[in-house]
Design an enzyme around this catalytic site. Structure first.
Site, PDB file in Angstrom:
ATOM      1  N   GLN A 143     -39.343   3.389  -8.127  1.00 56.34           N
ATOM      2  CA  GLN A 143     -39.364   2.970  -6.554  1.00 56.34           C
ATOM      3  C   GLN A 143     -39.765   1.711  -5.963  1.00 56.34           C
ATOM      4  O   GLN A 143     -39.853   1.246  -4.955  1.00 56.34           O
ATOM      5  CB  GLN A 143     -40.016   4.025  -5.563  1.00 56.34           C
ATOM      6  CG  GLN A 143     -41.350   4.295  -5.558  1.00 56.34           C
ATOM      7  CD  GLN A 143     -42.028   5.414  -4.829  1.00 56.34           C
ATOM      8  OE1 GLN A 143     -41.736   6.614  -5.292  1.00 56.34           O
ATOM      9  NE2 GLN A 143     -42.624   5.482  -3.851  1.00 56.34           N
ATOM     10  N   GLY A 161     -55.576   9.897   4.941  1.00 54.85           N
ATOM     11  CA  GLY A 161     -54.173  10.201   5.193  1.00 54.85           C
ATOM     12  C   GLY A 161     -53.748  11.050   4.400  1.00 54.85           C
ATOM     13  O   GLY A 161     -52.922  12.087   4.708  1.00 54.85           O
ATOM     14  N   HIS A 162     -53.977  11.044   3.115  1.00 56.15           N
ATOM     15  CA  HIS A 162     -53.473  12.009   2.051  1.00 56.15           C
ATOM     16  C   HIS A 162     -54.173  13.415   2.280  1.00 56.15           C
ATOM     17  O   HIS A 162     -53.577  14.445   2.037  1.00 56.15           O
ATOM     18  CB  HIS A 162     -53.788  11.429   0.799  1.00 56.15           C
ATOM     19  CG  HIS A 162     -52.944  10.357   0.036  1.00 56.15           C
ATOM     20  ND1 HIS A 162     -53.871   9.003   0.049  1.00 56.15           N
ATOM     21  CD2 HIS A 162     -51.928  10.025  -0.109  1.00 56.15           C
ATOM     22  CE1 HIS A 162     -53.138   8.002  -0.292  1.00 56.15           C
ATOM     23  NE2 HIS A 162     -51.758   8.459  -0.470  1.00 56.15           N
ATOM     24  N   GLY A 215     -46.108  12.418   5.066  1.00 54.29           N
ATOM     25  CA  GLY A 215     -46.892  11.822   6.334  1.00 54.29           C
ATOM     26  C   GLY A 215     -45.849  10.865   7.125  1.00 54.29           C
ATOM     27  O   GLY A 215     -44.874  10.455   6.381  1.00 54.29           O
ATOM     28  N   LYS A 250     -46.308   8.410   8.503  1.00 49.54           N
ATOM     29  CA  LYS A 250     -46.663   6.990   8.273  1.00 49.54           C
ATOM     30  C   LYS A 250     -45.126   6.277   7.774  1.00 49.54           C
ATOM     31  O   LYS A 250     -44.924   5.395   8.087  1.00 49.54           O
ATOM     32  CB  LYS A 250     -47.897   6.786   7.594  1.00 49.54           C
ATOM     33  CG  LYS A 250     -48.276   5.288   7.859  1.00 49.54           C
ATOM     34  CD  LYS A 250     -49.004   4.734   6.683  1.00 49.54           C
ATOM     35  CE  LYS A 250     -48.161   3.593   5.770  1.00 49.54           C
ATOM     36  NZ  LYS A 250     -48.161   3.693   4.435  1.00 49.54           N
ATOM     37  N   ARG A 301     -52.259   0.319   0.205  1.00 48.34           N
ATOM     38  CA  ARG A 301     -52.165  -0.948   0.264  1.00 48.34           C
ATOM     39  C   ARG A 301     -52.978  -1.784   0.908  1.00 48.34           C
ATOM     40  O   ARG A 301     -53.068  -3.050   0.960  1.00 48.34           O
ATOM     41  CB  ARG A 301     -50.651  -1.317   0.602  1.00 48.34           C
ATOM     42  CG  ARG A 301     -49.623  -0.771  -0.559  1.00 48.34           C
ATOM     43  CD  ARG A 301     -48.088  -1.362  -0.048  1.00 48.34           C
ATOM     44  NE  ARG A 301     -47.425  -1.175  -1.214  1.00 48.34           N
ATOM     45  CZ  ARG A 301     -46.695  -0.209  -1.538  1.00 48.34           C
ATOM     46  NH1 ARG A 301     -46.523   0.700  -0.701  1.00 48.34           N
ATOM     47  NH2 ARG A 301     -45.730  -0.287  -2.556  1.00 48.34           N
ATOM     48  N   GLY A 346     -51.513   8.334  -5.472  1.00 49.57           N
ATOM     49  CA  GLY A 346     -52.922   8.258  -5.697  1.00 49.57           C
ATOM     50  C   GLY A 346     -53.685   7.318  -4.950  1.00 49.57           C
ATOM     51  O   GLY A 346     -53.010   6.712  -3.998  1.00 49.57           O
TER      52      GLY A 346
HETATM   53  P1  AMP Z   1     -48.297   7.570  -0.921  1.00 49.86           P
HETATM   54  O1  AMP Z   1     -49.413   7.703  -2.117  1.00 49.86           O
HETATM   55  O2  AMP Z   1     -48.524   6.378  -0.243  1.00 49.86           O
HETATM   56  O3  AMP Z   1     -47.009   7.523  -1.893  1.00 49.86           O
HETATM   57  O4  AMP Z   1     -48.430   8.528   0.200  1.00 49.86           O
HETATM   58  C1  AMP Z   1     -48.372   9.923  -0.067  1.00 49.86           C
HETATM   59  C2  AMP Z   1     -47.995  10.793   1.021  1.00 49.86           C
HETATM   60  O5  AMP Z   1     -49.259  10.546   1.911  1.00 49.86           O
HETATM   61  C3  AMP Z   1     -46.840  10.465   1.802  1.00 49.86           C
HETATM   62  O6  AMP Z   1     -46.205  11.522   2.453  1.00 49.86           O
HETATM   63  C4  AMP Z   1     -47.076   9.511   2.809  1.00 49.86           C
HETATM   64  O7  AMP Z   1     -46.556   9.619   3.913  1.00 49.86           O
HETATM   65  C5  AMP Z   1     -48.473  10.116   3.103  1.00 49.86           C
HETATM   66  N1  AMP Z   1     -49.585   9.249   3.827  1.00 49.86           N
HETATM   67  C6  AMP Z   1     -49.903   7.841   3.444  1.00 49.86           C
HETATM   68  N2  AMP Z   1     -50.690   7.432   4.423  1.00 49.86           N
HETATM   69  C7  AMP Z   1     -50.668   8.233   5.272  1.00 49.86           C
HETATM   70  C8  AMP Z   1     -51.524   8.133   6.798  1.00 49.86           C
HETATM   71  N3  AMP Z   1     -52.024   7.026   6.997  1.00 49.86           N
HETATM   72  N4  AMP Z   1     -51.417   9.203   7.253  1.00 49.86           N
HETATM   73  C9  AMP Z   1     -50.816  10.205   7.151  1.00 49.86           C
HETATM   74  N5  AMP Z   1     -50.053  10.298   5.900  1.00 49.86           N
HETATM   75  C10 AMP Z   1     -50.000   9.358   5.138  1.00 49.86           C
END
Ligand code: AMP
Length: 283
Positions: free
Chosen positions: A62, A37-38, A148, A150, A188, A32
């Site tokens: 995690q 990126g998401h 991602g 990232k 973050r 969330g």
């Molecule tokens: P998170 O909510 O941080 O767990 O991320 C969920 C998904 O979004 C994961 O597959 C991440 O790698 C992807 N993600 C997060 N930040 C980025 C970004 N800047 N560019 C591309 N994908 C991203």
């Protein structure tokens, strides 16, 4: 607004229905506080599948004991509004007590990959990731899941889990989406004050600097790491967690850079841990 599904059972039934109709399910797991990126993952899922399911779940297993899960940014209403623009079919947002009911005992761990890079300073982190992703795959039953780059190590570990356990889910990785000034987008980043936000730019700069050095002919990982360290130290208060130069599949460190190589780093700016990486390809 996108349809919100809270119960595990309802999500399983919904996915069973989609599958029975022969519809392909693209799945985007997230914690969330969504950003571009998401959204890049959501758009790709939308383009390639009949149905798109996004999960929003801040997964407690995690987070380490010294990492503050309560402080992790959350804004469900904003996330749902954003997702409604992309017409996702369902947002799976379960409660932690339904995912890990009292007496829950099962973990999934990809040994050998989970302890490297970020796993060294976040013991148990990837075990938490693989366990929740496996559970989400069982509940959502996707054809394809989107991650991602990232979080490079995360998608490597998940690919291995899927192969080892014959999960039959295709894993697609999408490029890192960045702010205009190069900072990798991350939920973050909201922890950073103005000064720290400026300091954070050195992360991406040091990766690009590394790439430039490799392109100029340097092949020694030690030299590249030293150059990155010197550059990052220009940002006061920044603490390097790790710089890894490694094989992008096995994550084994490489002392001499050759072929496709992952350069990944994690740093602390104050209490905020930020990660970024670059994949280079050289002779
Ligand atoms: P998170 O909510 O941080 O767990 O991320 C969920 C998904 O979004 C994961 O597959 C991440 O790698 C992807 N993600 C997060 N930040 C980025 C970004 N800047 N560019 C591309 N994908 C991203």
């Amino acid at each position: 607004m996108a349809k919100v599904v809270k119960s595990v059972e309802s999500m399983m039934k919904l996915s069973d229905g989609f599958r029975k109709k022969g519809l392909s399910i693209g799945f985007v797991p997230t914690m969330g506080y969504l950003h571009e990126g998401h959204i890049s993952l959501v758009k790709e899922a939308k383009k390639r599948n009949d149905i798109v399911v996004v999960s929003i779940f801040v997964n407690p297993t995690q987070f380490g004991p010294r990492e503050d899960i309560k402080k992790y940014p959350r804004d469900m209403e904003r996330d749902l509004k954003l997702l409604s623009r992309y017409k996702v079919n369902a947002v799976f947002a379960p409660a932690a007590k339904d995912i890990y009911p009292t007496g829950y005992r099962t973990d999934i761990e990809v040994k050998g990959l989970s302890e490297k890079l970020c796993g060294a300073s976040r013991p148990g982190h990837f075990k938490g990731v693989t366990t929740i992703v496996a559970k989400l795959f069982i509940i959502v039953k996707p054809d394809v899941a989107y991650f991602g780059e990232k979080d490079y190590q995360q998608q490597v570990v998940i690919r291995k889990m899927v192969r080892d356990l014959n999960m039959g889910v295709k894993i697609k990785s999408m490029p890192t989406v960045r702010e205009k000034d190069g900072l990798a987008m991350s939920s973050r980043n909201t922890y950073l004050n103005k000064e720290d936000r400026v300091k954070a730019l050195v992360i991406n700069r040091s990766l690009n600097f590394a790439k430039m050095l490799v392109n100029s002919g340097i092949r020694s990982s030690a030299k590249i790491k030293a150059a990155m360290t010197r550059l990052m130290r220009t940002a006061s208060g920044l603490k390097i967690d790790h710089i890894s130069i490694c094989d992008p599949e096995t994550l084994d460190e490489r002392s001499i850079i050759k072929g496709k190589t992952l350069i990944a780093t994690a740093v602390y700016i104050g209490k905020t841990r930020l990660i970024d990486n670059i994949v280079i390809n050289c002779a």
